[in-house]
Structures are given as structure tokens and as C-alpha cells.
Design a protein around this motif. Structure first.
Motif, mmCIF file in Angstrom:
data_model
loop_
_atom_site.group_PDB
_atom_site.id
_atom_site.type_symbol
_atom_site.label_atom_id
_atom_site.label_comp_id
_atom_site.label_asym_id
_atom_site.label_seq_id
_atom_site.Cartn_x
_atom_site.Cartn_y
_atom_site.Cartn_z
ATOM 1 N N THR A 1 -15.209 -12.963 -9.029
ATOM 2 C CA THR A 1 -15.664 -14.268 -9.747
ATOM 3 C C THR A 1 -15.598 -13.929 -11.087
ATOM 4 N N TYR A 2 -16.030 -13.006 -11.658
ATOM 5 C CA TYR A 2 -16.247 -12.523 -13.031
ATOM 6 C C TYR A 2 -14.930 -12.726 -13.563
ATOM 7 N N VAL A 3 -13.712 -12.300 -12.984
ATOM 8 C CA VAL A 3 -12.484 -12.456 -13.715
ATOM 9 C C VAL A 3 -11.828 -13.797 -13.929
ATOM 10 N N GLU A 4 -12.656 -14.709 -13.137
ATOM 11 C CA GLU A 4 -11.835 -16.030 -13.664
ATOM 12 C C GLU A 4 -11.799 -16.420 -15.044
ATOM 13 N N ARG A 5 -12.878 -15.892 -15.809
ATOM 14 C CA ARG A 5 -12.942 -16.091 -17.264
ATOM 15 C C ARG A 5 -11.574 -15.655 -17.849
ATOM 16 N N PHE A 6 -10.862 -15.076 -17.483
ATOM 17 C CA PHE A 6 -9.514 -14.593 -18.017
ATOM 18 C C PHE A 6 -8.354 -15.453 -17.936
ATOM 19 N N LYS A 7 -8.701 -16.579 -17.055
ATOM 20 C CA LYS A 7 -7.515 -17.343 -16.814
ATOM 21 C C LYS A 7 -6.254 -16.656 -16.458
ATOM 22 N N PRO A 8 -6.401 -15.730 -15.470
ATOM 23 C CA PRO A 8 -5.307 -14.826 -15.136
ATOM 24 C C PRO A 8 -4.043 -15.341 -14.454
ATOM 25 N N ALA A 9 -3.163 -14.799 -14.949
ATOM 26 C CA ALA A 9 -1.625 -15.328 -14.192
ATOM 27 C C ALA A 9 -1.729 -14.841 -12.627
ATOM 28 N N ALA A 10 -2.332 -13.621 -12.580
ATOM 29 C CA ALA A 10 -2.433 -13.187 -11.139
ATOM 30 C C ALA A 10 -3.454 -12.184 -11.328
ATOM 31 N N VAL A 11 -4.392 -11.897 -9.898
ATOM 32 C CA VAL A 11 -5.327 -10.722 -9.738
ATOM 33 C C VAL A 11 -5.036 -10.056 -8.725
ATOM 34 N N ILE A 12 -4.960 -8.772 -8.837
ATOM 35 C CA ILE A 12 -4.742 -7.969 -7.549
ATOM 36 C C ILE A 12 -5.861 -6.932 -7.485
ATOM 37 N N ASP A 13 -6.368 -7.235 -6.352
ATOM 38 C CA ASP A 13 -7.627 -5.998 -6.272
ATOM 39 C C ASP A 13 -7.208 -5.042 -5.403
ATOM 40 N N ILE A 14 -7.699 -3.636 -5.543
ATOM 41 C CA ILE A 14 -7.224 -2.439 -4.861
ATOM 42 C C ILE A 14 -8.648 -1.918 -4.285
ATOM 43 N N ALA A 15 -8.541 -1.732 -3.050
ATOM 44 C CA ALA A 15 -9.763 -1.327 -2.385
ATOM 45 C C ALA A 15 -9.566 -0.286 -1.463
ATOM 46 N N THR A 16 -10.236 0.730 -1.115
ATOM 47 C CA THR A 16 -10.299 1.346 0.142
ATOM 48 C C THR A 16 -11.526 0.633 1.107
ATOM 49 N N LEU A 17 -10.808 -0.431 1.688
ATOM 50 C CA LEU A 17 -11.766 -1.476 1.973
ATOM 51 C C LEU A 17 -12.185 -1.231 3.582
ATOM 52 N N THR A 18 -11.180 -0.991 4.590
ATOM 53 C CA THR A 18 -11.477 -0.973 5.806
ATOM 54 C C THR A 18 -11.002 0.375 6.561
ATOM 55 N N GLY A 19 -11.638 0.745 7.561
ATOM 56 C CA GLY A 19 -11.039 2.084 8.522
ATOM 57 C C GLY A 19 -10.158 1.054 9.373
ATOM 58 N N ALA A 20 -10.257 -0.280 9.568
ATOM 59 C CA ALA A 20 -9.396 -0.996 10.532
ATOM 60 C C ALA A 20 -7.795 -0.905 10.023
ATOM 61 N N CYS A 21 -7.943 -0.832 8.335
ATOM 62 C CA CYS A 21 -6.442 -0.915 7.862
ATOM 63 C C CYS A 21 -5.702 0.497 8.176
ATOM 64 N N VAL A 22 -6.542 1.561 8.352
ATOM 65 C CA VAL A 22 -6.189 2.863 8.558
ATOM 66 C C VAL A 22 -5.319 2.740 10.077
ATOM 67 N N VAL A 23 -6.291 2.275 10.974
ATOM 68 C CA VAL A 23 -5.736 2.173 12.340
ATOM 69 C C VAL A 23 -4.604 1.220 12.679
ATOM 70 N N ALA A 24 -4.349 0.131 11.725
ATOM 71 C CA ALA A 24 -3.159 -0.797 11.902
ATOM 72 C C ALA A 24 -1.912 0.039 11.280
ATOM 73 N N LEU A 25 -2.297 0.584 10.117
ATOM 74 C CA LEU A 25 -0.809 0.944 9.298
ATOM 75 C C LEU A 25 -1.008 2.509 9.148
ATOM 76 N N GLY A 26 -2.031 3.177 9.322
ATOM 77 C CA GLY A 26 -1.793 4.800 9.174
ATOM 78 C C GLY A 26 -1.989 5.064 7.771
ATOM 79 N N HIS A 27 -1.152 6.067 7.358
ATOM 80 C CA HIS A 27 -0.995 6.728 5.984
ATOM 81 C C HIS A 27 0.206 6.376 5.164
ATOM 82 N N VAL A 28 1.172 5.566 6.097
ATOM 83 C CA VAL A 28 2.206 5.298 5.221
ATOM 84 C C VAL A 28 2.463 3.959 4.449
ATOM 85 N N ASN A 29 1.877 2.806 4.877
ATOM 86 C CA ASN A 29 1.840 1.651 4.276
ATOM 87 C C ASN A 29 0.342 1.171 3.832
ATOM 88 N N SER A 30 0.284 0.897 2.401
ATOM 89 C CA SER A 30 -1.202 0.128 2.063
ATOM 90 C C SER A 30 -0.943 -1.270 2.709
#
Ligand code: BES
Ligand code: MN
Ligand code: ZN
Length: 497
Positions: free
Chosen positions: A363-392
């Protein structure tokens, strides 16, 4: 570390501690290996015939070859010629770099980039070479009483035709910048939680802004976050005695060029330790949750590379950092908090804290009127289950942005796989007591986490990278990988063209 080119046409005349040349399977010599073979009266083909299969990730050292000035010629396996591709070239450069470091050599020449390879250019191969060497130079020493001595390698030369030296140098420069970014990200994620605190990340950002003129930093403290009404982020931070830090690191190109579409914004999850909070995690491997700031580390690493390359595009790196701890002031299951966006959130599991921290940053970064926002996060164990250690895991509502990120991943071997992000999954986040729940149950855990974030990103083009499986390597070689810095820098470089 110095990277340069070596453009002498007579390869055998080059004086060096080590000269790396490629050899394919079935005894097929690369052009450079061929040159050395001729100068040494067939010593290379004889050695290959006797004891070298040319398999990827293998090497053979030949010393004092007659008619060759290099002290050693290192044959590097390139695998089956018809299958030779970017990833094999990268492995070959890494194999040579690892050998040079383990043999404690001060300098080396690589002829590996001179071999044509589908899906690559000389520039990209030079970039890969410098990245491989810079990566190989990384040593974690910060918390040993008697650290290992630093690697001796000081100079690495890429053998190229004189007419292509410019391209090669540009690639080397890019590769070194990416490598420095990767190594910064690795160090930050490898450091223990009692060293690498939110305050430490803020200090690192401040140091970067001292080192690079293009970077300006702003660190918001608890008071300012309260004034901004970041109720969700603060609810997580409140459980810890360690003060939170909200870091804004801005790169302005030296050209002062302002892009009509606005800046590109990167947002990193910066949990310097995730115990799970009251929904506490099991003890086994909990130590690894010090890398729950891997997204933040990749943002700082990418900003370092962007600054070193003086990328001609405004980029803003944002890091939302705190600890997730159980305490008398920690979030409790059932608590309802109000995010900066005004949406209320029912916390059904305090271990789903990454999204609580990120939503306010988004929400904070709305103020920058960005061309694009990319967030990067170690967000879920479920992602490791789905894709392993090969693909983000790559999530986006914007097909063009998703394609650009996926492409940058392919270019660098730092790959991402697109996952679905449809409104049908939003149902799982329904709450009886707030606008949204912070978990969506076991099915499609990484998708519902992304769906949660999507509710806060309506004002701009947005993509989310779940790097829970790719930012860290478990097991015996436990440690941070520095991913997805290569993907992010490549994406930004591609936007700059
Ligand atoms: N930081 C973890 C995700 C994670 C798990 C990263 C394993 C790296 C390796 C995140 O905060 C978390 O705990 N997520 C929970 C969400 C769940 C409670 C809905 C998870 O994945 O179990
Ligand atoms: Mn968690
Ligand atoms: Zn977490």
C-alpha cells in the motif's frame, strides 16, 4: 577482483597460471582446445583419449604441456556437443572458477566463452563467466573465531577475438555487478538472526547509499509506521523486542532520466527471524528461518547491482523488516488488525506473517506511481512443495510483466514458473469477522498467499515472486543462494534498453 579480456590470437603463447578450454563428450575438442592440441603436438587429444570423457562439471588438469606457455591447461567437460546450452556453459565456467580457487591460483584465463552456444551471445557468456567467478569467491566468515583465509584469485581474463573485446568487457562488468549483488544477498541471509536484525538491514542500506552516489536511503521507524497506520505490519513487529525497520532505497540514474511510466519498485519481505509467533513452528530446522529475509536480501543485492551498473532507469527498493516472535504482545489467532489500506484482517495463523508485513508495504508504494511493483518473499512452504528448489513461484495479474520476468529468469538460469492467480481462489480467504482472513486453508497455499497480496495491489502492475524454495539451500551445503538477484537485475536491464 579484476576482470578483463585476453585477445592474443596465439592461445598457446599466453603466460598464465591456468588456461581453461572446453572439451565435448566423445573426444570432440572445442576450437581453443584444438589450438592447444596443435601447439602441443597432440597432447590434449592424447589425454582426452586416455582419461577424459568431457562430462559436464568434470575437469582434467594438464601441466607443462610442450609448446604451451600456460603453466596448466584445464580441460573442462562440455557434455554432448548437440546438447550444449547456456546452463552447461555456466556449469563449465563455475567448474573452472572452483578449480582456480581450490588450487589457490592468483589468476586464470578462460577460453570457455569463445565456444558458440545456442541461446547465448558472447556478452551473455561473458556475464555468466564473471558471475560464476564472483559467486565462487564467496566465503561465509562472519561468525567463525578463525575464519578461513580469503581466496587468492585476483585476476580473471576471458579469451576473445579483439573485435569482440568490447562486448565481452560489457558482459564481464554486468556479471561482476550481478555477482556482487548475489553475494551481498547471500551474506545477509547467511548471517544469524542475532546479527542480521532489522536495524542491521537498515545499516546495510545506509552503507550502500554511502558507497554509491545514485542511492538515497530513508529508514522509517516504529513511530513513523504508526503515523502511516501500518496496523498489519506493526502487529507482527509488536511481538518482538527488536525494533522494526522500513527501508526505502532509491536509485536515480546519473543521467537523471525520468521514465514517463514511473519507477520500478521492488518490495522485499524482511523477516530476520520467523519463529511462527504464537502459532509457533516445530523445532526441527527452525534455525533456517533466519533466511526469512531472503526477499529483502535480494532487493538490497539487486539495488547494489543497479547502482554499480548505473542503470538508466529509476528503481526503488523497499524492505519491510521485523521479527515474528511469540510474546505477551504478539498477535494471537483470532486477532483482527487494520491494514494501511483500511482493509481489516483476521489473523487465523500468526505464522502467515509475511503477507501481514507485505500488504502494508504494498500500500505504501502506491505513492511512487510505479510502472511496476515486484515483491519478493520467502512466503510459503507450499511453494516449496509445488516447485521445489528449481523454480521461484511467479504470480501476476499482468501477462506482459509475468512474461518479462519469466524471460529474465530463462536468460540467467535463475528461473521462475508462473502459477495461477484467479479470483476463484479468493473465496478461501473469506472471514466471518473481518474483510479478509490471513490464511486460506491447506489447498493451494502459495496461491492463496498471493491472492491475499493481490487485494493490496490494485493501483499498479504487480508481480509476486515466492522464493521460499530458491533463496536457500538446505542439507550439508546449507546456505543462501542469492536468488532471485540474477533474474531481477536481468529484468531491469531489459527494461533499460
Ligand atoms: N516464512 C514462512 C514460509 C517458509 C517456509 C519459507 C519454509 C521458507 C521455508 C512463512 O512465514 C510461513 O510460515 N508460512 C506458512 C503459511 C501457513 C501458516 C498458511 C507456511 O508456509 O507453513
Ligand atoms: Mn511464518
Ligand atoms: Zn515467514
Amino acid at each position: 577482483m579484476e576482470f578483463s579480456t585476453q585477445t592474443s590470437a596465439s592461445l598457446h603463447q599466453i603466460k598464465t597460471a591456468a588456461l581453461g578450454v572446453g572439451v565435448f563428450a566423445q573426444g570432440i575438442l572445442s576450437p581453443a582446445a584444438e589450438l592447444i592440441d596443435r601447439a602441443s603436438n597432440g597432447a590434449v587429444s592424447a589425454a582426452v583419449k586416455a582419461e577424459f570423457k568431457g562430462k559436464p562439471k568434470t575437469h582434467l588438469v594438464l601441466r607443462n604441456l610442450p609448446g604451451v606457455k600456460a603453466e596448466r591447461v584445464i580441460l573442462i567437460g562440455l557434455g554432448v556437443q548437440e546438447e550444449y546450452k547456456a546452463a552447461t556453459h555456466t556449469d563449465a565456467q563455475a567448474c573452472l572458477a572452483d578449480y582456480c580457487i581450490q588450487a589457490e591460483l592468483p589468476e586464470a584465463v578462460s577460453a570457455l566463452a569463445s565456444v558458440d552456444c545456442t541461446g547465448t551471445s558472447l556478452r551473455s557468456r561473458a556475464q555468466d563467466a564473471a558471475l560464476a567467478v564472483t559467486r565462487a569467491l564467496y566465503r561465509y566468515t562472519a561468525t567463525f573465531s578463525k575464519p578461513e583465509p580469503a581466496p587468492k584469485l585476483k585476476k580473471f581474463l576471458l579469451w576473445t577475438a579483439r573485435t569482440q573485446a568490447g562486448e565481452a568487457k560489457a558482459g564481464l562488468e554486468q556479471g561482476q555487478a550481478v555477482g556482487n549483488g548475489v553475494n551481498l544477498a547471500r551474506l545477509l541471509a547467511d548471517l544469524p538472526g542475532n546479527v542480521c536484525t532489522p536495524t542491521y538491514l537498515a545499516q546495510t542500506a545506509k552503507q550502500l547509499s554511502k558507497e554509491f552516489k545514485s542511492l538515497k536511503v530513508d529508514v522509517l521507524e516504529r513511530k513513523q509506521l504508526e503515523a502511516l497506520k501500518m496496523g498489519s505490519f506493526l502487529s507482527v513487529a509488536r511481538g518482538s523486542d527488536e525494533p522494526p525497520a522500513f527501508i526505502v532505497l532509491r536509485h536515480t540514474p546519473s543521467s537523471k532520466k525520468v521514465h514517463e511510466d514511473g519507477p520500478i519498485v521492488l518490495v522485499g519481505k524482511g523477516l530476520t527471524f520467523d519463529s511462527g509467533g504464537i502459532s509457533i513452528k516445530p523445532a526441527a530446522n527452525m534455525d533456517e528461518m533466519k533466511y526469512d529475509m531472503g526477499g529483502a536480501a535480494s532487493v538490497l543485492g539487486t539495488m547494489r547491482a543497479v547502482a554499480q551498473l548505473d542503470l538508466d532507469r529509476e528503481v526503488i527498493g523497499v524492505v519491510a523488516s521485523c521479527e515474528n516472535m511469540p510474546s505477551g504482545r504478539a498477535n494471537k489467532p483470532g486477532d483482527v488488525v487494520t491494514s494501511m489500506s483500511g482493509q481489516t484482517i483476521e489473523i487465523l495463523n500468526t505464522d502467515a506473517e509475511g503477507r501481514l508485513v507485505l500488504c502494508d508495504a504494498l500500500t505504501y508504494v502506491e505513492r511512487f506511481k510505479p510502472a511496476a511493483v515486484i515483491d519478493i518473499a520467502t512466503l510459503t512452504g507450499a511453494c516449496v512443495v509445488a516447485l521445489g528448489h528449481v523454480n521461484s513461484g511467479l504470480f501476476s495479474t499482468d501477462d506482459e510483466l509475468a512474461d518479462q520476468l519469466q524471460q529474465a529468469g530463462k536468460q540467467t538460469g535463475d528461473t521462475a514458473w508462473r502459477m495461477p492467480l484467479e479470483d476463484a481462489y479468493q473465496e478461501q480467504l473469506r472471514s466471518n469477522f473481518a474483510d479478509i482472513a490471513n490464511i486460506g486453508g491447506p489447498p493451494a497455499g502459495s496461491v492463496t498467499a498471493a491472492c491475499f497480496l493481490a487485494r493490496f495491489t490494485k493501483a499498479y502492475r504487480w508481480a509476486h515472486l515466492d522464493v521460499a524454495g530458491t533463496a536457500w539451500r538446505g542439507g550439508k551445503d546449507k546456505g543462501a543462494t542469492g536468488r532471485p538477484v540474477p533474474l531481477l537485475v536481468q529484468y531491469l536491464l531489459n527494461q533499460d534498453r
